[in-house]
Write an enzyme that holds these catalytic residues in place. Sequence first.
Site, PDB file in Angstrom:
ATOM      1  N   GLY A   1      41.982  40.976  38.606  1.00  0.00           N
ATOM      2  CA  GLY A   1      40.722  41.280  39.263  1.00  0.00           C
ATOM      3  C   GLY A   1      40.788  41.757  40.695  1.00  0.00           C
TER       4      GLY A   1
ATOM      5  N   PRO B   1      47.302  41.102  37.272  1.00  0.00           N
ATOM      6  CA  PRO B   1      46.685  42.255  37.927  1.00  0.00           C
ATOM      7  C   PRO B   1      46.901  43.535  37.116  1.00  0.00           C
ATOM      8  CG  PRO B   1      48.815  41.810  38.911  1.00  0.00           C
ATOM      9  CD  PRO B   1      48.618  40.769  37.837  1.00  0.00           C
ATOM     10  N   GLY B   2      45.874  44.334  36.984  1.00  0.00           N
ATOM     11  CA  GLY B   2      46.011  45.639  36.339  1.00  0.00           C
ATOM     12  C   GLY B   2      45.716  46.726  37.350  1.00  0.00           C
ATOM     13  N   ARG B   3      44.432  46.809  37.707  1.00  0.00           N
ATOM     14  CA  ARG B   3      43.981  47.850  38.630  1.00  0.00           C
ATOM     15  C   ARG B   3      44.751  47.836  39.945  1.00  0.00           C
ATOM     16  NH1 ARG B   3      38.653  49.637  38.417  1.00  0.00           N
ATOM     17  NH2 ARG B   3      38.176  47.699  37.334  1.00  0.00           N
TER      18      ARG B   3
ATOM     19  N   ARG C   1      35.252  56.768  33.950  1.00  0.00           N
ATOM     20  CA  ARG C   1      34.759  55.765  34.908  1.00  0.00           C
ATOM     21  C   ARG C   1      33.493  56.185  35.656  1.00  0.00           C
ATOM     22  NH1 ARG C   1      37.098  54.192  38.782  1.00  0.00           N
ATOM     23  NH2 ARG C   1      36.453  52.027  38.652  1.00  0.00           N
TER      24      ARG C   1
ATOM     25  N   TYR D   1      30.821  53.477  34.641  1.00  0.00           N
ATOM     26  CA  TYR D   1      30.628  52.415  35.641  1.00  0.00           C
ATOM     27  C   TYR D   1      29.993  52.925  36.935  1.00  0.00           C
ATOM     28  CZ  TYR D   1      34.614  50.269  33.062  1.00  0.00           C
ATOM     29  OH  TYR D   1      35.481  49.772  32.127  1.00  0.00           O
TER      30      TYR D   1
ATOM     31  N   CYS E   1      28.927  68.278  26.587  1.00  0.00           N
ATOM     32  CA  CYS E   1      27.474  68.373  26.388  1.00  0.00           C
ATOM     33  C   CYS E   1      26.799  67.029  26.586  1.00  0.00           C
ATOM     34  CB  CYS E   1      27.188  68.901  24.982  1.00  0.00           C
ATOM     35  SG  CYS E   1      28.186  70.339  24.620  1.00  0.00           S
ATOM     36  N   GLU E   2      26.879  66.490  27.775  1.00  0.00           N
ATOM     37  CA  GLU E   2      26.225  65.232  28.144  1.00  0.00           C
ATOM     38  C   GLU E   2      25.915  65.343  29.636  1.00  0.00           C
ATOM     39  OE1 GLU E   2      25.952  62.230  26.388  1.00  0.00           O
ATOM     40  OE2 GLU E   2      27.286  62.609  24.683  1.00  0.00           O
TER      41      GLU E   2
ATOM     42  N   TYR F   1      42.415  52.274  34.073  1.00  0.00           N
ATOM     43  CA  TYR F   1      41.195  52.467  33.285  1.00  0.00           C
ATOM     44  C   TYR F   1      40.796  53.938  33.291  1.00  0.00           C
ATOM     45  CZ  TYR F   1      41.488  47.494  33.934  1.00  0.00           C
ATOM     46  OH  TYR F   1      41.954  46.209  33.969  1.00  0.00           O
TER      47      TYR F   1
HETATM   48  C1  LIG Z   1      41.220  43.200  32.328  1.00  0.00           C
HETATM   49  C2  LIG Z   1      41.851  41.892  32.530  1.00  0.00           C
HETATM   50  C3  LIG Z   1      42.757  41.717  33.567  1.00  0.00           C
HETATM   51  C4  LIG Z   1      43.078  42.778  34.583  1.00  0.00           C
HETATM   52  O1  LIG Z   1      41.983  43.056  35.404  1.00  0.00           O
HETATM   53  P1  LIG Z   1      42.184  43.939  36.723  1.00  0.00           P
HETATM   54  O2  LIG Z   1      40.849  43.974  37.330  1.00  0.00           O
HETATM   55  O3  LIG Z   1      42.639  45.299  36.258  1.00  0.00           O
HETATM   56  O4  LIG Z   1      43.192  43.264  37.549  1.00  0.00           O
HETATM   57  C5  LIG Z   1      43.382  40.487  33.671  1.00  0.00           C
HETATM   58  N1  LIG Z   1      43.118  39.478  32.802  1.00  0.00           N
HETATM   59  C6  LIG Z   1      42.234  39.628  31.802  1.00  0.00           C
HETATM   60  C7  LIG Z   1      41.991  38.497  30.890  1.00  0.00           C
HETATM   61  C8  LIG Z   1      41.572  40.825  31.630  1.00  0.00           C
HETATM   62  O5  LIG Z   1      40.665  40.948  30.662  1.00  0.00           O
END
Ligand SMILES: *Cc1c(COP(=O)(O)O)cnc(C)c1O
Length: 430
Positions: A238, A288-290, A326, A330, A356-357, A385
């Site tokens: 997150g 962490p992803g993002r 995105r 979002y 076409c949107e 994402y």
């Molecule tokens: C999507 C997700 C993440 C990663 O979220 P980021 O905002 O990209 O860091 C981590 N844990 C869970 C359970 C998720 O669903």
Amino acid sequence: MHHFRYVKGQLHCEGVAVEELVQQYGSPLYIYSSQTLTHHYHSLEQALSGLDHSICYAVKANSNIGVLHTLAKLGSGFDTVSQGELMRVKAAGGDLGRCVFAGVGKTAEEIRYALKSGIYAFNIESLAELQRIQAIAAEMGKTAPVAIRVNPNVDAGTHAKITTGTYENKFGIAYEDIEALYERMARMPHLKLRGIQMHIGSQLTKVKPFVDAVRKMIPLVKRLRDRHGLECFSIGGGLGIVYDPALESGTPAWWQGKQAKGLLTPAIYAKRLLPLLKPLGMRILIEPGRFIAGNAGLLVTRVEYIKDTGKKHFVIVDAAMNDLIRPSFYEAYHQIVPIRASRATLIPTDVVGPICESGDTFCKNRPLPKCREGDLLGMLSAGAYAFTMASNYNTRAMPAEILVDGDQHHVVRKRQTLRSLWQLESLPKG
Ligand SMILES: *Cc1c(COP(=O)(O)O)cnc(C)c1O
């Protein structure tokens, strides 16, 4: 922070000119910086170094096996949400023993695959899922390592589509029900109670929601640790990123207004959370992803047409919402920059795709240097994402993906061919 910058008026990813990549591989094109991925991974590692911890990169943010391989080499574990993602981690050379498997809808087949693969933990989201995992593990003569995803019921203060930690959301099990559930689990012979998990949302730009959630969890975590010998506590992902920073050196003056304000850094995150987490004496997982991949990606697109309606100045580009959803999904902001630095006058511009949107719009009335047919534009922070949410809507082929490393680059995914898009389809007989 990232490794996209102008060198002699030409946008580069590390040591490679973006325009040259487009000449070679066409447009639209995704370009990733391995140094940026590495930098972000290391900065988290460093911030958490005082703690027994494990970084499990959230594969759904960017699941290209070239990207996963880069992170696997750094020693990353992985947070996965499907059998497909687990298989990608394996294909990328990652360690399945360092994977957690999350998600509210795991199928029996996926559970079997994960058990066979020896994952570190299932992050469990309901009693029904727990019972299914226990039954499948029994059938296979295995023990399933599990952690319950707790819904701590705190508001992450982020966009409604990416908040997950309140009782309005489908995720996790209510805080109040957790202890009774662990008692019940302790009596299920084919489960190993590995730990406990939470994840409150994505793109958090303040540390307070993390602190609030961890504070709320700690007494519960302590009781469960003492009673059931839990070894880990996952605090989820997150960590937010800045989507509109000024680029670094070589930035044209018209960019420099936008400075990152109140950025949530790993140092701030660690400073506030370590004092709470360390006394637990448990392994802390983060997912962490993002934060790792977001600023490591660029989507390059070519201007097809300029359409001036008198009321509006539209720049129609060859990328669309199927490549990067995105902004439409979002209302997300992506900084849009010319690939050749431009001194042209700024005019309020709508950058739109060909789909076409009406939602196929990357920005509205944004001051951008006037451009012409054939110019290249780049959408920054398109590393998370972005490609993973791409589709073939309007029978458009997905772009190629390039991973840059210094002055080298690798095609980590080829552009789809149009014919391949209906390869699995057939005409009805007769
Ligand atoms: C999507 C997700 C993440 C990663 O979220 P980021 O905002 O990209 O860091 C981590 N844990 C869970 C359970 C998720 O669903």
